[in-house]
Design an enzyme around this catalytic site. Structure first.
Site, PDB file in Angstrom:
ATOM      1  N   ASN A 142     -58.083   7.255  73.318  1.00 33.12           N
ATOM      2  CA  ASN A 142     -57.823   7.125  71.828  1.00 33.12           C
ATOM      3  C   ASN A 142     -57.840   8.404  71.347  1.00 33.12           C
ATOM      4  OD1 ASN A 142     -56.869   6.125  69.255  1.00 33.12           O
ATOM      5  ND2 ASN A 142     -58.896   4.890  69.196  1.00 33.12           N
ATOM      6  N   THR A 143     -57.111   8.676  70.381  1.00 39.37           N
ATOM      7  CA  THR A 143     -57.121  10.025  69.510  1.00 39.37           C
ATOM      8  C   THR A 143     -57.581   9.574  68.226  1.00 39.37           C
ATOM      9  OG1 THR A 143     -55.933  11.915  68.810  1.00 39.37           O
ATOM     10  CG2 THR A 143     -54.537  10.166  69.188  1.00 39.37           C
ATOM     11  N   HIS A 144     -58.515  10.286  67.556  1.00 40.16           N
ATOM     12  CA  HIS A 144     -59.054   9.906  66.198  1.00 40.16           C
ATOM     13  C   HIS A 144     -59.083  11.210  65.386  1.00 40.16           C
ATOM     14  CE1 HIS A 144     -61.384   8.160  63.175  1.00 40.16           C
ATOM     15  NE2 HIS A 144     -62.244   8.809  63.311  1.00 40.16           N
ATOM     16  N   ASP A 153     -64.353   2.861  74.478  1.00 33.20           N
ATOM     17  CA  ASP A 153     -65.514   1.830  74.920  1.00 33.20           C
ATOM     18  C   ASP A 153     -65.458   0.639  74.059  1.00 33.20           C
ATOM     19  OD1 ASP A 153     -66.966   2.843  72.891  1.00 33.20           O
ATOM     20  OD2 ASP A 153     -68.424   3.589  74.035  1.00 33.20           O
ATOM     21  N   GLY A 191     -67.181   0.043  71.345  1.00 35.26           N
ATOM     22  CA  GLY A 191     -67.645   0.528  70.035  1.00 35.26           C
ATOM     23  C   GLY A 191     -66.348   1.129  69.057  1.00 35.26           C
ATOM     24  N   ASP A 209     -64.659   4.052  67.973  1.00 34.16           N
ATOM     25  CA  ASP A 209     -64.656   5.719  68.167  1.00 34.16           C
ATOM     26  C   ASP A 209     -65.978   5.990  68.477  1.00 34.16           C
ATOM     27  OD1 ASP A 209     -61.965   5.225  66.962  1.00 34.16           O
ATOM     28  OD2 ASP A 209     -62.612   5.554  65.009  1.00 34.16           O
TER      29      ASP A 209
END
Ligand code: GAR
Length: 207
Positions: free
Chosen positions: A113-115, A147, A149, A151
């Site tokens: 994921n990119t945040h 995972d 959670g 981020d």
């Protein structure tokens, strides 16, 4: 040295403009990149991210939460659809839903994921706005392995962006996205070409 691994199959999930997706599609035009986008999925219709995939001739699918009787059913349907494309890696690129247990059971350790913030700061859907409101002087983007959670997963890469005095949420987010796209492309390519391990939250390139 060119990678000897077969090109890694990417399924990319989007919810909006899809500029990060576009950066991956463009990079994957080069066979030396080591990965190819085999499908693009979304949780909503009529978004530019899906149009970008269609223009590139990449199969698309939409699974909207409201089409299912529960969040769990949606999550299972999403996971089934993604699995049908046999991805090596799943990339959440501006996908604004949390994936659930079923999805993670099947794709744990290979969902990225990119945040738009420097994790662990400012998780959730308002990263640039929360950073601006807090008054930080630097923020940025984080690529991580998803995972359970929000981020919180092991970090693959981070890119730092300065906050300017006259930034608003849009100018800040746009500047983050410039850094984010090159971080995403560089690191997904390396993960695909070199493989990676995760030990005690440390992500290291190389099989
Ligand atoms: C990106 O900045 C991405 O990090 C963010 O949405 C943007 C999507 O841009 N994702 C999140 O905030 C998820 N928590 P794009 O659709 O142009 O790639």
């Amino acid at each position: 040295m060119p990678s000897t691994r077969k090109p890694q199959r990417l399924v990319v999930l989007v919810s909006g403009a899809g500029t990060n997706l576009q950066a991956l599609i463009d990079a994957a035009q080069d066979p030396a990149y080591g990965a190819t986008v085999v499908a693009v999925g979304a949780d909503r219709d009529d978004i530019e991210g899906l149009a970008r995939a269609e223009r590139a001739g990449i199969p698309t699918f939409v699974r909207q939460v409201k089409q299912f009787t529960s969040r769990e059913h949606w999550d299972r349907a999403l996971a089934d659809t993604v699995a049908a494309f046999e991805p090596d890696l799943v990339v959440l690129a501006g996908f604004m839903k949390l994936v659930g247990e079923d999805f993670l059971d099947r794709f744990a350790g290979r969902t990225l994921n990119t945040h738009p913030a420097l994790c662990p700061s400012f998780p959730g859907t308002r990263g640039p706005a929360d950073a601006l409101a807090y008054g930080v002087k630097v923020t940025g983007a984080t690529l991580f392995v998803v995972d359970r959670g929000v981020d919180t997963g092991p970090i693959v890469a981070q890119s730092v962006v300065a906050v300017e005095d006259d930034d608003d949420v849009d100018t800040l987010h746009e500047r983050i996205k410039v850094a984010e796209r090159s971080m995403l492309v560089d690191n997904v390519g390396r993960l695909a070409r070199e493989g990676f391990t995760i030990t005690d939250r440390k992500v290291r390139f190389g099989a």
